[in-house]
Write an enzyme that holds these catalytic residues in place. Sequence first.
Site, PDB file in Angstrom:
ATOM      1  N   LYS A  40       1.919  -3.735  12.387  1.00  0.00           N
ATOM      2  CA  LYS A  40       1.087  -4.045  11.337  1.00  0.00           C
ATOM      3  C   LYS A  40       1.246  -4.986  10.293  1.00  0.00           C
ATOM      4  O   LYS A  40       2.579  -5.350  10.548  1.00  0.00           O
ATOM      5  CB  LYS A  40       0.610  -2.646  10.597  1.00  0.00           C
ATOM      6  CG  LYS A  40       2.004  -2.096  10.175  1.00  0.00           C
ATOM      7  CD  LYS A  40       1.735  -0.623   9.673  1.00  0.00           C
ATOM      8  CE  LYS A  40       2.981   0.018   8.860  1.00  0.00           C
ATOM      9  NZ  LYS A  40       2.565   1.272   8.069  1.00  0.00           N
ATOM     10  N   TYR A 255      12.465 -18.803 -18.015  1.00  0.00           N
ATOM     11  CA  TYR A 255      11.456 -18.202 -18.884  1.00  0.00           C
ATOM     12  C   TYR A 255      12.054 -16.798 -19.494  1.00  0.00           C
ATOM     13  O   TYR A 255      12.793 -16.100 -18.971  1.00  0.00           O
ATOM     14  CB  TYR A 255      10.262 -17.800 -17.909  1.00  0.00           C
ATOM     15  CG  TYR A 255       9.543 -19.062 -17.760  1.00  0.00           C
ATOM     16  CD1 TYR A 255       8.691 -19.744 -18.641  1.00  0.00           C
ATOM     17  CD2 TYR A 255       9.373 -19.214 -16.196  1.00  0.00           C
ATOM     18  CE1 TYR A 255       8.167 -20.799 -17.893  1.00  0.00           C
ATOM     19  CE2 TYR A 255       8.651 -20.263 -15.637  1.00  0.00           C
ATOM     20  CZ  TYR A 255       7.843 -21.231 -16.809  1.00  0.00           C
ATOM     21  OH  TYR A 255       7.215 -22.387 -16.224  1.00  0.00           O
TER      22      TYR A 255
END
Length: 359
Positions: A40, A255
């Site tokens: 999957k 950041y």
Amino acid sequence: MVEWRAMRPIRARIDSGALRHNLGVAKRRAPRSRAWAVVKANAYGHGLARSGKALAAADGLALIELEAALELRRSGERRPILLLQGFYSPEELEPITTHGLAVVVHDMEQVAMLEKTRPPKKLAVYAKLNTGMNRLGFAEKDFGGALERLQRCAGEITLMTHFADADGKRGVRWQLERFDAATAGAKFPRSLANSAAILRYPETHADWVRPGIMLYGCSPFPDESAEKSGLKPVMTLSSELISIRELGAGDSVGYGCTFTAGGPVRVGIVACGYADGYPRHAPTGTPILVCGKRTRTLGRVAMDMLFADLTGIPEAAIGSPVTLWGEGLSADEVAASAGTVSYELLCALSPRVPVVEAD
């Protein structure tokens, strides 16, 4: 005209030999069971077509997405294919029947759809019992009635359940007892074991096992390495240093200035970020390999870059190799540092990352 090719250095290498090896581990652990290889979510990010081919020794392929199952059939796949959530509407029953797919049935609404639609060819059905996971599955009180109805409108029936804590302290005994009580006297094949149960609970192996994460070389256990179970990593995400910065005391990187140097620090900028599938929330200290040596990330992961501490790696230079996870550094360990699981890392690999295959 000169052929153009992508030059950004990030790559995901998929080792088909490792996939075959890991399936072999599952089959050796459950030698009397047939195996559904769980593919999957694009084979946990590894590529459905290549993984299905590499897993040729599996007895069948199990997934969620009907279109992916039909894609496998169109490519010539003839083994059994199991839809792990079954069908969501009556309209899906026509292609499911036409292409000979097996379906999990877990709800009375699905039983009613089968009864009303009456496909021209009876479907192979996995009747799912809820024994404590409390996601999908018939309640114990309804299971007998569901089986009676399915015997009238379905083809071959297999009984299944899913373990909630096969990888944890509670284990499987409490669910096995519920399953055995609810299915007493029902003479049908059974499918119970996921990766954790395959490796830890041989009493659950039954007729069909369902290996998933172990196929891709990661451990289903938070306290036990994949290597200890004999598994090999299949996906290696790698890149290179594209710049180097010399920080002094008080300098920050990235950041938010979440890492500030207490003294001189040499920092490598790596061409990999959260837009490539690396977890944005990985904190300073997440393990990473530079020039094959273990070090740590620094600061906040950006969209296209992250930062590596080059302390103790004087040979590191622009172009030096970096391993984000895979061979030499388990995705399980990176995921644990980032507060997630390896499943998420593998499935999150971005389409913009080039994939190369190794056999």
